[in-house]
Design a protein around this motif. Structure first.
Motif, mmCIF file in Angstrom:
data_model
loop_
_atom_site.group_PDB
_atom_site.id
_atom_site.type_symbol
_atom_site.label_atom_id
_atom_site.label_comp_id
_atom_site.label_asym_id
_atom_site.label_seq_id
_atom_site.Cartn_x
_atom_site.Cartn_y
_atom_site.Cartn_z
ATOM 1 N N GLY A 1 0.807 -1.214 0.000
ATOM 2 C CA GLY A 1 0.000 0.000 0.000
ATOM 3 C C GLY A 1 0.839 1.262 0.000
ATOM 4 N N ILE A 2 0.198 2.369 0.337
ATOM 5 C CA ILE A 2 0.886 3.655 0.391
ATOM 6 C C ILE A 2 1.855 3.664 1.573
ATOM 7 N N ASP A 3 3.084 4.069 1.337
ATOM 8 C CA ASP A 3 4.074 4.160 2.404
ATOM 9 C C ASP A 3 3.903 5.518 3.088
ATOM 10 N N TRP A 4 3.133 5.535 4.165
ATOM 11 C CA TRP A 4 2.828 6.800 4.843
ATOM 12 C C TRP A 4 4.054 7.410 5.497
ATOM 13 N N ASN A 5 5.064 6.586 5.822
ATOM 14 C CA ASN A 5 6.297 7.150 6.371
ATOM 15 C C ASN A 5 6.931 8.118 5.386
ATOM 16 N N VAL A 6 6.939 7.735 4.123
ATOM 17 C CA VAL A 6 7.512 8.601 3.092
ATOM 18 C C VAL A 6 6.635 9.841 2.883
ATOM 19 N N ILE A 7 5.322 9.628 2.787
ATOM 20 C CA ILE A 7 4.409 10.744 2.532
ATOM 21 C C ILE A 7 4.488 11.795 3.637
ATOM 22 N N GLY B 1 -0.071 7.417 -5.621
ATOM 23 C CA GLY B 1 -0.463 6.593 -6.761
ATOM 24 C C GLY B 1 0.618 5.615 -7.162
ATOM 25 N N LEU B 2 1.878 6.065 -7.113
ATOM 26 C CA LEU B 2 2.999 5.202 -7.497
ATOM 27 C C LEU B 2 3.119 4.009 -6.555
ATOM 28 N N PHE B 3 2.953 4.252 -5.262
ATOM 29 C CA PHE B 3 3.025 3.157 -4.292
ATOM 30 C C PHE B 3 1.949 2.102 -4.565
ATOM 31 N N VAL B 4 0.744 2.542 -4.902
ATOM 32 C CA VAL B 4 -0.340 1.598 -5.179
ATOM 33 C C VAL B 4 -0.062 0.837 -6.471
ATOM 34 N N MET B 5 0.484 1.527 -7.490
ATOM 35 C CA MET B 5 0.861 0.858 -8.732
ATOM 36 C C MET B 5 1.835 -0.292 -8.466
ATOM 37 N N VAL B 6 2.886 0.011 -7.691
ATOM 38 C CA VAL B 6 3.878 -1.010 -7.372
ATOM 39 C C VAL B 6 3.251 -2.095 -6.497
ATOM 40 N N GLY B 7 2.311 -1.682 -5.625
ATOM 41 C CA GLY B 7 1.608 -2.647 -4.787
ATOM 42 C C GLY B 7 0.887 -3.702 -5.604
ATOM 43 N N GLY B 8 0.363 -3.297 -6.757
ATOM 44 C CA GLY B 8 -0.289 -4.254 -7.646
ATOM 45 C C GLY B 8 0.673 -5.327 -8.122
#
Length: 427
Positions: free
Chosen positions: A53-59, A286-293
């Motif tokens: 999922g989204i890496d909230w640490n980075v965000i 969005g990029l994190f979710v793309m890679v998550g796929g």
């Protein structure tokens, strides 16, 4: 079937980002939406999965530092530093680039490369504006230097934090094993920059004369505000450096620092929120979710497993595969989610090694490949994406290929040298 479709979505999205036919934020949001809609990334995982999922640490690290930079900007210190840098370099393009790269590379191992870029890039835009030259080549050089310099320590590059946690490696371990080769790579990159950017160097004697006549001290608009900001920034930097002792995530440190600076300085929210790169934050989500796929459908794990099977018990071949493979894959998938995904695979390989020394050598090869591969394309590392956002905000957009053509050459040369270092030191 799902893996092929997920890979197809990612590939089309990457091509659209690279060709810039559609705005990159629109591309990643559409691709992320498709990944979720087709069930490749379950809705719950989008927001809560550590690896998919989204890496909230980075965000939140980015958000906190953007607020800090936005407040510091109100003091006029960036203009002060810009004039100072222009004077020290006497407006000579290569000398100015080296000065900015050295500042970036020295700060990156202790602040982390993303934070360093957010502090140095505004100075770069100011100094280039004073000299009447394009800041684009200088910003690109700084991003490349930050990815090289940040590789030296545990906290210098986000992938290192992930690797250190998984492998049980300390700040001092990184300093002893990564810093020596990073120093060599940076010196070589300084020399390489003279060739890479030679056609971009501009020199306008009349603008230089004007800048040399300026008094940088007059740029400071609020001295008391600056003192407060620098005091809080010093605490934030110290907290970053003591990560292994305090066990506070960099994102928490950045948010606490931003909150303290807001409370102590009293700067209006409209002033510092105007400096937040919202499009950059959304792009990362969005990029994190793309890679998550790709993670959830097993694409990345399949690649890693294939590599493990291919090298067998030849551990130098394993180190070579990790180094070059991470550089290539990390250049396309963003090195943070890539490292988070591949770390368990590397751990499995390390478990098969005959001794601890060989196992650690594989971790260092993995770290070097991921960190240096961050220079491979414009979306390969957080620092690169931040630079593109800052450049666009100030009216000097950097295209995907403009960045990537410099990054690819830099990655190729530095990874080959790093490979030689791994061989000489560990095998």
């Amino acid at each position: 079937m799902s893996a092929c479709l997920a890979l197809a979505i990612f590939t089309v999205a990457f091509i659209l980002i690279a060709t810039e036919k559609v705005h990159r934020v629109a591309v990643v949001l559409t691709a992320a939406g498709l990944m979720a809609l087709l069930g490749f990334v379950p809705g719950h995982d989008v927001f809560f999965s550590e690896h998919a999922g989204i890496d909230w640490n980075v965000i939140f690290l980015l958000l906190g530092m953007m607020v800090i930079v936005g407040i510091i900007k109100q003091t006029g210190v960036f203009e002060y530093l810009g004039i100072w840098a222009a004077k020290r370099s006497r407006g000579r393009p290569y000398r100015l680039m080296v000065l900015l790269m050295v500042i970036t590379a020295i700060a990156s191992p202790f602040l982390d490369n993303v934070t360093t870029i957010m502090l140095v890039a505004p100075v770069t835009v100011v100094v280039c504006g004073k000299l009447g030259i394009s800041p684009a080549p200088y910003l690109i050089a700084e991003a490349l230097a930050s990815n090289i310099g940040g590789a030296a320590t545990l906290i210098g590059d986000p992938p290192n934090i992930i690797i250190g946690s998984r492998a049980g490696l300390t700040f001092n371990d990184f300093l002893a094993n990564m810093a020596p080769v990073v120093v060599v790579l940076f010196v070589l990159f300084v020399l390489l920059a003279r060739v890479l950017f030679r056609k971009s160097f501009e020199y306008h004697p009349e603008r230089v004369a004007e800048v040399l006549a300026l008094d940088e001290r007059k740029s400071i608009t609020d001295g008391r505000l600056l003192v407060k900001c620098l005091a809080i920034l010093a605490v934030v930097v110290a907290a970053f450096s003591l990560h292994s002792v305090m066990h506070l995530e960099p994102a928490i440190v950045a948010l606490l620092g931003a909150g303290a600076m807001v409370l102590v300085t009293g700067v209006k929210s409209a002033d510092y929120l105007a400096e937040v790169e919202w499009t950059t934050l959304v792009f990362f989500m969005g990029l994190f979710v793309m890679v998550g796929g790709l993670v959830e459908t097993g694409v990345i794990h399949a690649v890693g497993s294939w590599a493990v099977d291919a090298v067998g018990d030849n551990f130098f071949a394993a180190a070579t595969a990790l180094l070059f493979g991470s550089a290539v894959l990390g250049a396309f998938f963003d090195n943070i989610p890539y490292v988070a995904t591949m770390a368990p695979v590397v751990e499995d390989v390390v478990a098969q090694t005959p001794d601890a020394g060989t196992g650690r050598a594989l971790w260092w090869a993995f770290a070097l490949g991921a960190d240096l591969g961050g220079n491979g394309t414009a979306v390969a590392a957080s620092a690169n994406v931040v630079v593109l956002g800052i450049a666009a905000r100030h009216g000097h957009p950097i295209s995907f290929w403009q960045f990537t053509r410099y990054g690819t050459v830099t990655t190729l040369i530095t990874v080959v040298i790093a490979w030689g270092y791994v061989w000489l030191r560990y095998f």
